[in-house]
Design an enzyme around this catalytic site. Structure first.
Site, short mmCIF file in Angstrom:
data_model
loop_
_atom_site.label_atom_id
_atom_site.label_comp_id
_atom_site.label_asym_id
_atom_site.label_seq_id
_atom_site.Cartn_x
_atom_site.Cartn_y
_atom_site.Cartn_z
N ALA A 186 18.31 -79.34 -15.91
CA ALA A 186 17.93 -79.94 -17.19
C ALA A 186 18.40 -79.13 -18.40
O ALA A 186 18.21 -79.58 -19.53
CB ALA A 186 16.41 -80.11 -17.26
N TRP B 5 7.62 -75.68 -11.55
CA TRP B 5 6.94 -76.55 -12.50
C TRP B 5 5.83 -77.34 -11.80
O TRP B 5 5.98 -77.71 -10.62
CB TRP B 5 7.93 -77.53 -13.14
CG TRP B 5 8.94 -76.82 -13.98
CD1 TRP B 5 10.24 -76.57 -13.66
CD2 TRP B 5 8.72 -76.23 -15.27
NE1 TRP B 5 10.86 -75.87 -14.67
CE2 TRP B 5 9.94 -75.64 -15.66
CE3 TRP B 5 7.62 -76.13 -16.12
CZ2 TRP B 5 10.09 -74.98 -16.88
CZ3 TRP B 5 7.76 -75.48 -17.33
CH2 TRP B 5 8.98 -74.91 -17.70
N LYS C 127 16.81 -82.06 -22.83
CA LYS C 127 16.90 -80.77 -23.51
C LYS C 127 18.25 -80.60 -24.21
O LYS C 127 18.31 -80.33 -25.40
CB LYS C 127 16.68 -79.64 -22.51
CG LYS C 127 15.46 -79.81 -21.63
CD LYS C 127 14.16 -79.78 -22.39
CE LYS C 127 12.98 -79.86 -21.43
NZ LYS C 127 11.68 -79.83 -22.10
N ASP D 172 17.43 -79.11 -9.38
CA ASP D 172 16.84 -79.72 -10.57
C ASP D 172 17.54 -79.11 -11.78
O ASP D 172 17.47 -77.89 -12.00
CB ASP D 172 15.34 -79.45 -10.59
CG ASP D 172 14.59 -80.39 -11.53
OD1 ASP D 172 15.23 -81.14 -12.27
OD2 ASP D 172 13.34 -80.37 -11.51
#
Length: 393
Positions: free
Chosen positions: A210, A127, A243, A208
Protein backbone atom coordinates in the site's frame (compact mmCIF):
# COMPACT_ATOMS: atom_id res chain seq x y z
CA UNK A 1 -33.85 -11.42 15.78
CA UNK A 2 -31.22 -8.96 16.97
CA UNK A 3 -31.40 -10.12 20.59
CA UNK A 4 -28.96 -12.88 19.65
CA UNK A 5 -26.23 -10.41 18.67
CA UNK A 6 -23.36 -9.52 20.98
CA UNK A 7 -21.41 -6.26 20.86
CA UNK A 8 -18.11 -6.46 19.01
CA UNK A 9 -14.90 -5.00 20.38
CA UNK A 10 -14.43 -1.61 18.71
CA UNK A 11 -11.55 -1.25 16.27
CA UNK A 12 -8.68 0.49 18.05
CA UNK A 13 -8.01 2.93 15.23
CA UNK A 14 -11.67 3.86 14.75
CA UNK A 15 -12.07 4.33 18.51
CA UNK A 16 -9.02 6.59 18.62
CA UNK A 17 -10.41 8.67 15.74
CA UNK A 18 -13.63 9.19 17.69
CA UNK A 19 -11.76 10.11 20.87
CA UNK A 20 -9.71 12.67 18.95
CA UNK A 21 -12.82 14.20 17.37
CA UNK A 22 -14.49 14.45 20.78
CA UNK A 23 -11.48 16.14 22.41
CA UNK A 24 -12.29 19.88 22.67
CA UNK A 25 -8.70 20.97 23.35
CA UNK A 26 -6.96 23.33 20.95
CA UNK A 27 -3.57 22.10 19.83
CA UNK A 28 -4.42 18.39 20.07
CA UNK A 29 -2.22 16.22 17.83
CA UNK A 30 -3.32 13.11 15.93
CA UNK A 31 -0.46 10.66 15.39
CA UNK A 32 -2.66 7.59 15.18
CA UNK A 33 -4.65 7.65 11.96
CA UNK A 34 -2.54 6.63 8.98
CA UNK A 35 -2.98 9.50 6.56
CA UNK A 36 -0.36 11.72 4.96
CA UNK A 37 -0.26 15.31 6.23
CA UNK A 38 1.66 18.26 4.85
CA UNK A 39 3.52 20.93 6.82
CA UNK A 40 0.20 22.61 7.65
CA UNK A 41 -1.21 19.36 9.05
CA UNK A 42 -3.61 18.93 6.10
CA UNK A 43 -4.25 15.95 3.81
CA UNK A 44 -4.58 17.71 0.44
CA UNK A 45 -5.77 16.23 -2.85
CA UNK A 46 -2.69 15.64 -4.99
CA UNK A 47 -2.31 17.94 -8.00
CA UNK A 48 -2.06 14.98 -10.37
CA UNK A 49 -5.32 13.61 -8.97
CA UNK A 50 -7.07 16.97 -9.40
CA UNK A 51 -5.91 17.15 -13.01
CA UNK A 52 -6.98 13.57 -13.73
CA UNK A 53 -10.40 14.24 -12.22
CA UNK A 54 -10.84 17.36 -14.37
CA UNK A 55 -9.97 15.28 -17.41
CA UNK A 56 -12.56 12.66 -16.45
CA UNK A 57 -15.26 15.29 -15.92
CA UNK A 58 -14.61 16.65 -19.40
CA UNK A 59 -14.26 13.34 -21.26
CA UNK A 60 -16.16 10.61 -19.43
CA UNK A 61 -19.46 9.98 -21.18
CA UNK A 62 -21.00 7.28 -18.99
CA UNK A 63 -21.21 6.04 -15.42
CA UNK A 64 -22.51 2.65 -16.53
CA UNK A 65 -21.13 -0.54 -15.03
CA UNK A 66 -17.69 -1.83 -15.91
CA UNK A 67 -16.87 -5.55 -15.67
CA UNK A 68 -17.06 -7.55 -12.44
CA UNK A 69 -13.26 -7.48 -12.28
CA UNK A 70 -13.17 -3.71 -12.82
CA UNK A 71 -11.67 -1.70 -15.64
CA UNK A 72 -9.02 -3.61 -17.60
CA UNK A 73 -6.96 -0.45 -18.12
CA UNK A 74 -6.64 0.12 -14.36
CA UNK A 75 -5.68 -3.50 -13.72
CA UNK A 76 -3.03 -3.42 -16.46
CA UNK A 77 -1.62 -0.09 -15.27
CA UNK A 78 -1.32 -1.42 -11.72
CA UNK A 79 0.26 -4.66 -12.92
CA UNK A 80 2.97 -2.60 -14.58
CA UNK A 81 3.45 -0.37 -11.54
CA UNK A 82 3.74 -3.29 -9.13
CA UNK A 83 5.41 -6.02 -11.16
CA UNK A 84 7.13 -4.36 -14.11
CA UNK A 85 8.30 -7.21 -16.33
CA UNK A 86 9.00 -9.62 -13.46
CA UNK A 87 6.44 -12.13 -14.78
CA UNK A 88 4.54 -12.47 -18.08
CA UNK A 89 1.20 -10.67 -18.10
CA UNK A 90 -0.47 -13.91 -19.21
CA UNK A 91 0.18 -15.40 -15.75
CA UNK A 92 -1.39 -12.52 -13.79
CA UNK A 93 -5.06 -12.51 -12.73
CA UNK A 94 -6.46 -9.35 -11.13
CA UNK A 95 -9.70 -7.73 -10.01
CA UNK A 96 -10.56 -4.32 -8.60
CA UNK A 97 -11.68 -4.06 -4.98
CA UNK A 98 -12.88 -1.40 -2.51
CA UNK A 99 -9.42 -0.44 -1.24
CA UNK A 100 -6.63 -2.61 0.13
CA UNK A 101 -8.76 -4.14 2.88
CA UNK A 102 -11.26 -5.26 0.25
CA UNK A 103 -8.37 -6.86 -1.64
CA UNK A 104 -7.17 -8.71 1.45
CA UNK A 105 -10.68 -10.05 2.05
CA UNK A 106 -11.13 -11.23 -1.54
CA UNK A 107 -7.74 -12.97 -1.56
CA UNK A 108 -8.51 -14.76 1.69
CA UNK A 109 -11.82 -15.87 0.22
CA UNK A 110 -9.89 -17.19 -2.79
CA UNK A 111 -7.52 -19.09 -0.47
CA UNK A 112 -10.46 -20.58 1.44
CA UNK A 113 -12.00 -21.88 -1.76
CA UNK A 114 -8.72 -23.18 -3.19
CA UNK A 115 -7.15 -24.59 -0.01
CA UNK A 116 -9.54 -24.54 2.98
CA UNK A 117 -7.01 -26.42 5.16
CA UNK A 118 -4.26 -23.82 4.58
CA UNK A 119 -2.68 -21.98 7.48
CA UNK A 120 -2.13 -18.26 6.98
CA UNK A 121 1.07 -17.04 8.67
CA UNK A 122 1.10 -13.40 9.80
CA UNK A 123 3.87 -11.28 11.25
CA UNK A 124 4.01 -10.27 14.89
CA UNK A 125 3.02 -7.45 14.89
CA UNK A 126 0.70 -6.82 11.96
CA UNK A 127 -2.38 -4.73 11.23
CA UNK A 128 -5.57 -5.62 13.18
CA UNK A 129 -7.51 -6.30 9.98
CA UNK A 130 -5.22 -9.20 9.05
CA UNK A 131 -6.11 -11.60 11.90
CA UNK A 132 -9.70 -10.32 11.98
CA UNK A 133 -10.28 -11.09 8.29
CA UNK A 134 -8.52 -14.45 8.48
CA UNK A 135 -10.76 -15.45 11.38
CA UNK A 136 -13.87 -14.12 9.65
CA UNK A 137 -13.38 -16.24 6.54
CA UNK A 138 -12.64 -19.29 8.71
CA UNK A 139 -8.98 -19.97 7.94
CA UNK A 140 -6.36 -21.06 10.45
CA UNK A 141 -3.57 -18.66 11.34
CA UNK A 142 -0.20 -18.67 13.03
CA UNK A 143 2.25 -15.88 13.80
CA UNK A 144 5.90 -15.54 12.91
CA UNK A 145 8.42 -13.30 14.63
CA UNK A 146 9.21 -10.09 12.80
CA UNK A 147 10.23 -7.21 15.07
CA UNK A 148 12.96 -6.88 17.68
CA UNK A 149 11.62 -4.29 20.12
CA UNK A 150 15.03 -3.90 21.79
CA UNK A 151 16.75 -2.71 18.62
CA UNK A 152 13.78 -1.33 16.69
CA UNK A 153 14.81 -3.50 13.74
CA UNK A 154 13.81 -6.68 11.95
CA UNK A 155 14.19 -9.95 13.86
CA UNK A 156 15.70 -11.79 10.91
CA UNK A 157 16.76 -14.92 12.74
CA UNK A 158 13.40 -15.32 14.46
CA UNK A 159 11.48 -14.71 11.24
CA UNK A 160 13.44 -17.25 9.22
CA UNK A 161 13.31 -19.86 12.01
CA UNK A 162 9.53 -19.56 12.29
CA UNK A 163 8.90 -19.57 8.54
CA UNK A 164 11.05 -22.68 8.14
CA UNK A 165 8.02 -24.45 9.65
CA UNK A 166 5.49 -23.43 7.00
CA UNK A 167 3.87 -26.28 5.12
CA UNK A 168 3.07 -26.87 1.45
CA UNK A 169 0.04 -24.81 0.47
CA UNK A 170 0.34 -22.55 3.50
CA UNK A 171 0.07 -18.80 2.87
CA UNK A 172 2.65 -16.38 4.29
CA UNK A 173 1.43 -12.79 4.55
CA UNK A 174 4.34 -10.42 3.93
CA UNK A 175 4.38 -6.64 4.21
CA UNK A 176 5.52 -4.64 1.20
CA UNK A 177 7.69 -1.57 1.62
CA UNK A 178 6.78 0.66 4.59
CA UNK A 179 3.73 -1.51 5.33
CA UNK A 180 4.54 -3.18 8.64
CA UNK A 181 3.30 -0.96 11.48
CA UNK A 182 6.72 -1.12 13.16
CA UNK A 183 8.49 0.91 10.45
CA UNK A 184 11.07 -1.88 10.03
CA UNK A 185 11.32 -3.06 6.42
CA UNK A 186 12.61 -6.19 4.76
CA UNK A 187 15.89 -5.62 2.91
CA UNK A 188 16.55 -6.94 -0.59
CA UNK A 189 18.51 -9.87 0.84
CA UNK A 190 15.59 -10.74 3.15
CA UNK A 191 13.24 -10.87 0.18
CA UNK A 192 15.67 -13.09 -1.69
CA UNK A 193 15.99 -15.51 1.25
CA UNK A 194 12.22 -15.60 1.73
CA UNK A 195 11.65 -16.31 -1.96
CA UNK A 196 14.06 -19.26 -1.79
CA UNK A 197 12.57 -20.59 1.43
CA UNK A 198 8.92 -20.34 0.34
CA UNK A 199 9.63 -21.84 -3.07
CA UNK A 200 11.37 -24.79 -1.39
CA UNK A 201 8.54 -25.25 1.10
CA UNK A 202 5.83 -25.05 -1.55
CA UNK A 203 4.17 -22.17 0.29
CA UNK A 204 2.43 -19.17 -1.23
CA UNK A 205 3.58 -15.61 -0.43
CA UNK A 206 0.82 -13.06 0.02
CA UNK A 207 2.21 -9.51 -0.23
CA UNK A 208 0.15 -6.61 1.14
CA UNK A 209 1.31 -3.49 -0.72
CA UNK A 210 0.00 0.00 0.00
CA UNK A 211 2.99 2.35 0.30
CA UNK A 212 4.99 1.99 -2.91
CA UNK A 213 7.04 5.16 -3.28
CA UNK A 214 7.21 5.97 0.44
CA UNK A 215 10.42 4.04 1.16
CA UNK A 216 13.42 4.38 -1.16
CA UNK A 217 11.57 5.34 -4.36
CA UNK A 218 8.87 4.07 -6.67
CA UNK A 219 10.89 1.40 -8.49
CA UNK A 220 13.11 0.47 -5.57
CA UNK A 221 10.08 -0.14 -3.36
CA UNK A 222 8.74 -2.77 -5.76
CA UNK A 223 12.04 -4.64 -5.85
CA UNK A 224 11.22 -7.15 -3.10
CA UNK A 225 7.81 -7.97 -4.56
CA UNK A 226 9.36 -8.49 -7.98
CA UNK A 227 12.05 -10.78 -6.56
CA UNK A 228 9.34 -12.94 -4.99
CA UNK A 229 7.24 -12.88 -8.17
CA UNK A 230 10.15 -13.97 -10.35
CA UNK A 231 11.15 -16.86 -8.10
CA UNK A 232 7.94 -18.30 -6.61
CA UNK A 233 5.41 -19.85 -9.04
CA UNK A 234 2.29 -18.65 -7.19
CA UNK A 235 2.03 -15.28 -5.44
CA UNK A 236 -0.93 -13.36 -4.01
CA UNK A 237 -0.95 -9.54 -3.87
CA UNK A 238 -3.28 -7.02 -2.26
CA UNK A 239 -2.64 -3.46 -3.43
CA UNK A 240 -4.09 -0.11 -2.40
CA UNK A 241 -3.99 3.33 -4.00
CA UNK A 242 -5.15 5.09 -0.83
CA UNK A 243 -1.73 6.21 0.36
CA UNK A 244 0.50 6.88 -2.63
CA UNK A 245 -2.29 8.47 -4.68
CA UNK A 246 -4.04 10.02 -1.65
CA UNK A 247 -7.33 8.36 -2.66
CA UNK A 248 -8.33 7.33 0.87
CA UNK A 249 -12.09 7.75 0.58
CA UNK A 250 -12.33 6.64 -3.05
CA UNK A 251 -11.36 3.05 -2.15
CA UNK A 252 -9.22 2.11 -5.13
CA UNK A 253 -7.55 -1.28 -4.71
CA UNK A 254 -7.03 -4.60 -6.41
CA UNK A 255 -6.53 -8.28 -5.67
CA UNK A 256 -3.90 -9.96 -7.81
CA UNK A 257 -2.71 -13.54 -8.23
CA UNK A 258 0.37 -14.71 -10.10
CA UNK A 259 -0.39 -18.18 -11.43
CA UNK A 260 1.80 -21.04 -12.62
CA UNK A 261 0.70 -20.70 -16.24
CA UNK A 262 -1.85 -19.07 -18.53
CA UNK A 263 -4.34 -21.90 -18.11
CA UNK A 264 -4.41 -21.46 -14.32
CA UNK A 265 -4.63 -17.69 -14.82
CA UNK A 266 -7.88 -18.09 -16.72
CA UNK A 267 -9.44 -20.09 -13.91
CA UNK A 268 -8.26 -17.69 -11.19
CA UNK A 269 -9.35 -14.64 -13.20
CA UNK A 270 -12.85 -16.05 -13.45
CA UNK A 271 -12.86 -16.89 -9.75
CA UNK A 272 -11.83 -13.34 -8.74
CA UNK A 273 -14.66 -11.92 -10.85
CA UNK A 274 -17.08 -14.44 -9.32
CA UNK A 275 -15.97 -13.50 -5.79
CA UNK A 276 -16.58 -9.84 -6.56
CA UNK A 277 -20.07 -10.73 -7.74
CA UNK A 278 -20.82 -12.58 -4.49
CA UNK A 279 -19.59 -9.69 -2.35
CA UNK A 280 -20.07 -6.21 -3.83
CA UNK A 281 -20.59 -7.03 -7.54
CA UNK A 282 -18.84 -4.25 -9.48
CA UNK A 283 -15.84 -2.58 -7.78
CA UNK A 284 -15.71 1.23 -7.40
CA UNK A 285 -14.47 2.89 -10.57
CA UNK A 286 -13.81 6.60 -9.95
CA UNK A 287 -10.57 6.26 -7.99
CA UNK A 288 -9.41 3.41 -10.21
CA UNK A 289 -10.05 5.51 -13.33
CA UNK A 290 -8.09 8.41 -11.78
CA UNK A 291 -5.11 6.10 -11.20
CA UNK A 292 -5.36 4.70 -14.71
CA UNK A 293 -5.44 8.23 -16.14
CA UNK A 294 -2.37 9.30 -14.18
CA UNK A 295 -0.32 6.23 -14.99
CA UNK A 296 -1.27 6.41 -18.67
CA UNK A 297 -0.33 10.06 -19.21
CA UNK A 298 3.38 10.96 -19.22
CA UNK A 299 2.89 14.49 -17.87
CA UNK A 300 0.45 13.48 -15.14
CA UNK A 301 2.65 10.56 -14.14
CA UNK A 302 5.66 12.85 -13.84
CA UNK A 303 3.65 15.27 -11.67
CA UNK A 304 2.45 12.41 -9.47
CA UNK A 305 5.94 10.96 -9.05
CA UNK A 306 7.29 14.39 -8.11
CA UNK A 307 4.57 14.82 -5.49
CA UNK A 308 5.20 11.32 -4.18
CA UNK A 309 8.92 12.02 -3.88
CA UNK A 310 8.16 15.22 -1.96
CA UNK A 311 6.06 13.21 0.48
CA UNK A 312 8.75 10.55 0.89
CA UNK A 313 11.50 13.08 1.59
CA UNK A 314 9.29 14.95 4.06
CA UNK A 315 8.76 11.73 6.05
CA UNK A 316 12.52 11.10 6.06
CA UNK A 317 13.10 14.64 7.37
CA UNK A 318 10.43 14.16 10.04
CA UNK A 319 12.15 10.98 11.20
CA UNK A 320 15.56 12.58 11.47
CA UNK A 321 14.25 15.74 13.18
CA UNK A 322 12.09 13.75 15.61
CA UNK A 323 14.95 11.42 16.55
CA UNK A 324 17.18 14.46 17.17
CA UNK A 325 14.51 16.18 19.27
CA UNK A 326 13.97 13.05 21.37
CA UNK A 327 17.70 12.68 21.92
CA UNK A 328 17.77 16.23 23.29
CA UNK A 329 14.68 15.91 25.49
CA UNK A 330 15.48 12.43 26.85
CA UNK A 331 19.27 12.89 26.90
CA UNK A 332 19.68 9.48 25.31
CA UNK A 333 19.66 7.83 21.91
CA UNK A 334 16.90 5.46 22.97
CA UNK A 335 14.85 6.50 19.95
CA UNK A 336 17.69 6.50 17.43
CA UNK A 337 16.10 3.62 15.54
CA UNK A 338 13.57 6.10 14.12
CA UNK A 339 16.22 7.41 11.73
CA UNK A 340 16.80 4.02 10.15
CA UNK A 341 13.15 3.08 9.65
CA UNK A 342 11.03 4.09 6.67
CA UNK A 343 7.54 5.15 5.78
CA UNK A 344 4.70 6.59 7.80
CA UNK A 345 4.80 4.34 10.85
CA UNK A 346 6.96 3.37 13.81
CA UNK A 347 6.42 1.62 17.10
CA UNK A 348 7.66 4.22 19.54
CA UNK A 349 8.10 1.65 22.33
CA UNK A 350 7.04 3.65 25.39
CA UNK A 351 4.35 1.49 26.97
CA UNK A 352 0.62 1.90 27.59
CA UNK A 353 0.85 4.13 30.72
CA UNK A 354 2.97 6.70 28.86
CA UNK A 355 0.64 6.60 25.86
CA UNK A 356 -2.32 7.24 28.15
CA UNK A 357 -0.50 10.21 29.73
CA UNK A 358 0.28 11.63 26.30
CA UNK A 359 -3.41 11.53 25.43
CA UNK A 360 -4.83 12.67 28.76
CA UNK A 361 -2.26 15.29 29.76
CA UNK A 362 -0.97 16.55 26.41
CA UNK A 363 -3.71 15.84 23.85
CA UNK A 364 -1.36 13.66 21.78
CA UNK A 365 -3.06 10.60 20.30
CA UNK A 366 -1.25 7.33 19.51
CA UNK A 367 -2.58 3.78 19.07
CA UNK A 368 -2.46 1.81 22.32
CA UNK A 369 0.42 -0.40 21.13
CA UNK A 370 2.57 2.68 20.52
CA UNK A 371 2.26 2.87 16.74
CA UNK A 372 2.92 6.43 15.59
CA UNK A 373 2.16 8.07 12.25
CA UNK A 374 5.41 9.94 11.62
CA UNK A 375 3.76 11.73 8.68
CA UNK A 376 1.41 13.34 11.22
CA UNK A 377 4.29 15.36 12.66
CA UNK A 378 5.11 18.89 11.52
CA UNK A 379 8.02 21.24 12.18
CA UNK A 380 5.97 22.96 14.88
CA UNK A 381 4.71 19.79 16.60
CA UNK A 382 7.97 17.80 16.63
CA UNK A 383 9.44 19.65 19.65
CA UNK A 384 6.05 19.60 21.41
CA UNK A 385 5.69 15.82 21.02
CA UNK A 386 9.32 15.19 21.97
CA UNK A 387 8.92 17.21 25.18
CA UNK A 388 5.67 15.43 25.99
CA UNK A 389 7.22 11.99 25.48
CA UNK A 390 10.17 12.88 27.68
CA UNK A 391 7.73 14.01 30.38
CA UNK A 392 5.57 10.88 30.07
CA UNK A 393 8.14 8.08 30.20
Amino acid sequence: MFETLRPQSPDKIIRLMQMFRDDPRMGKIDLGVGVWRNAAGQTPVMAAVKAAERHLVETQESKSYVTLAGDAGFLEAMRGLLLGDAVPAARVAAAGTPGGTGAVRQILELVRLARPDATVWISEPTWPNHPALIDTVGLRRKSYRYYDAETGALDRAGMMADLAQVGPGDVVLLHGCCHNPTGADLARDDWRQLATLLAERGSVPFVDMAYQGFGAGLEQDADGLRLIAAQVPEVLIAASCSKNFGLYRDRAGLAMAICRDAQAQGVVQGMLAWLNRQNFAFPPDHGARVVQTILGDADLRATWQSELETMRLAMDRNRAAFADALRQTTRSDRFGFLRDQRGMFSLIGIGAPAIARLREEHGIYLIEDGRMNVAGLTDSTIPVVAEAIAASI
